[in-house]
Design an enzyme around this catalytic site. Structure first.
Site, PDB file in Angstrom:
ATOM      1  N   GLU A  11      30.093  35.805   1.816  1.00  0.00           N
ATOM      2  CA  GLU A  11      31.124  36.795   2.104  1.00  0.00           C
ATOM      3  C   GLU A  11      30.713  37.318   3.710  1.00  0.00           C
ATOM      4  O   GLU A  11      31.582  37.433   4.533  1.00  0.00           O
ATOM      5  CB  GLU A  11      31.163  38.055   1.447  1.00  0.00           C
ATOM      6  CG  GLU A  11      31.537  37.975  -0.007  1.00  0.00           C
ATOM      7  CD  GLU A  11      31.626  39.218  -0.805  1.00  0.00           C
ATOM      8  OE1 GLU A  11      30.861  40.269  -0.499  1.00  0.00           O
ATOM      9  OE2 GLU A  11      32.195  39.092  -1.926  1.00  0.00           O
ATOM     10  N   PRO A 191      32.788  42.389   3.592  1.00  0.00           N
ATOM     11  CA  PRO A 191      31.360  42.792   2.829  1.00  0.00           C
ATOM     12  C   PRO A 191      31.255  44.121   2.262  1.00  0.00           C
ATOM     13  O   PRO A 191      32.071  44.816   3.015  1.00  0.00           O
ATOM     14  CB  PRO A 191      30.346  42.420   3.813  1.00  0.00           C
ATOM     15  CG  PRO A 191      30.966  41.706   5.049  1.00  0.00           C
ATOM     16  CD  PRO A 191      32.472  41.900   5.003  1.00  0.00           C
ATOM     17  N   GLY A 192      30.478  44.369   1.332  1.00  0.00           N
ATOM     18  CA  GLY A 192      30.386  45.572   0.706  1.00  0.00           C
ATOM     19  C   GLY A 192      31.684  46.119   0.166  1.00  0.00           C
ATOM     20  O   GLY A 192      31.519  47.440  -0.029  1.00  0.00           O
ATOM     21  N   ARG A 193      32.555  45.270  -0.383  1.00  0.00           N
ATOM     22  CA  ARG A 193      33.733  45.812  -0.686  1.00  0.00           C
ATOM     23  C   ARG A 193      34.561  46.707  -0.002  1.00  0.00           C
ATOM     24  O   ARG A 193      35.516  47.362  -0.488  1.00  0.00           O
ATOM     25  CB  ARG A 193      33.548  46.483  -2.223  1.00  0.00           C
ATOM     26  CG  ARG A 193      32.906  45.462  -3.169  1.00  0.00           C
ATOM     27  CD  ARG A 193      33.732  44.512  -3.653  1.00  0.00           C
ATOM     28  NE  ARG A 193      33.018  43.613  -4.440  1.00  0.00           N
ATOM     29  CZ  ARG A 193      32.378  42.449  -3.988  1.00  0.00           C
ATOM     30  NH1 ARG A 193      32.795  42.124  -2.709  1.00  0.00           N
ATOM     31  NH2 ARG A 193      32.053  41.493  -4.862  1.00  0.00           N
ATOM     32  N   LEU A 194      34.352  46.815   1.519  1.00  0.00           N
ATOM     33  CA  LEU A 194      35.221  47.441   2.278  1.00  0.00           C
ATOM     34  C   LEU A 194      36.295  46.688   2.921  1.00  0.00           C
ATOM     35  O   LEU A 194      36.096  46.469   4.027  1.00  0.00           O
ATOM     36  CB  LEU A 194      34.081  48.263   3.322  1.00  0.00           C
ATOM     37  CG  LEU A 194      33.282  49.338   2.798  1.00  0.00           C
ATOM     38  CD1 LEU A 194      32.401  49.967   3.881  1.00  0.00           C
ATOM     39  CD2 LEU A 194      33.909  50.467   2.021  1.00  0.00           C
TER      40      LEU A 194
END
Ligand SMILES: Cc1cc2nc3c(=O)[nH]c(=O)nc-3n(C[C@H](O)[C@H](O)[C@H](O)COP(=O)(O)O)c2cc1C
Length: 214
Positions: A11, A191-194
């Site tokens: 990702e 990244p980081g689901r953001l």
């Protein structure tokens, strides 16, 4: 490296962003940018999309179709006009179309209304289809119950003999639809689901752009 770590690394390597400041003001043009990029990426079938319809009983129904054209009006696909999806559209033209380009961590959601294209346009496309697919369109009454595989093969053979070497006409029950969108959502995995979610809504004769929380 465990599977989750590997995924996070992949990702981070992609790190594509989508910002309301950078997107094109016309969602069709933004779609074309992403569609071109999808076509240049190793994606098995970038034209494949999930078409969802609503049936007479208000039940949703989804299936894959292939996008054949994007023009100034909308998104064109071809099908049988007596199929389940066609019956749904006849009773409720509201549809959704979903593209998943997973390798690029991208998704495009489109909401709009579907209408039949002209017979001339369908004919033009039908003539470009391989002969076998043209015969197949005649042989298959899509979405109707059939007794077995053999009956389908027999129908195909019947039409193959009937048409011989002649040009195969477009069946009355086959053709294209254009999906006229009133909403687009471009989703870019981050990244980081953001993730980035940039949307376009057609209001007061113009496309309003806004961002949704991921
Ligand atoms: C990759 C893929 C592409 C497909 N493309 C089309 C298409 O362009 N048109 C179509 O009518 N069916 C297409 N199908 C078949 C549909 O998913 C579906 O089975 C069929 O249209 C009958 O749907 P319905 O009974 O809901 O009308 C495709 C299926 C797959 C898996």
């Amino acid at each position: 490296m465990n599977r989750n770590n590997k995924k996070e690394t992949e990702e981070r390597r992609i790190i594509k962003e989508l910002s309301e400041d950078d997107v094109l003001s016309n969602p069709f043009e933004q779609f074309n940018v992403w569609f071109d990029e999808a076509n240049q990426t190793e994606i098995v079938e970038p034209t494949a999309a999930i078409l969802s319809t609503v049936g007479e009983n208000n039940h949703p129904s989804a299936r894959t179709i292939l996008l054949k054209e994007v023009n100034e009006k909308g998104f064109v696909f071809y099908t049988n006009y007596e199929s389940k999806k066609a019956k749904d559209i006849a009773s409720n033209p509201n549809i959704s179309l979903l593209f998943l380009w997973k390798e690029q961590q991208r998704q495009v959601r489109i909401v709009g209304q579907s209408e039949k294209i002209s017979r001339e346009e369908s004919e033009k496309y039908f003539r470009t289809r391989p002969r076998e697919s043209q015969i197949g369109a005649w042989a298959s009454h899509q979405s109707s119950v059939i007794p077995d595989r053999k009956s389908l093969d027999n129908k195909f053979e019947e039409y193959r003999k009937k048409f011989g070497d002649k040009e195969i006409p477009l069946p009355d029950f086959w053709g294209g639809y254009v999906i006229i969108p009133n909403y687009f959502e471009f989703w870019q995995g981050r990244p980081g689901r953001l993730h980035d979610r940039i949307c376009y809504k057609f209001e007061d004769q113009e496309w309003r752009i806004f961002r949704l929380a991921p």
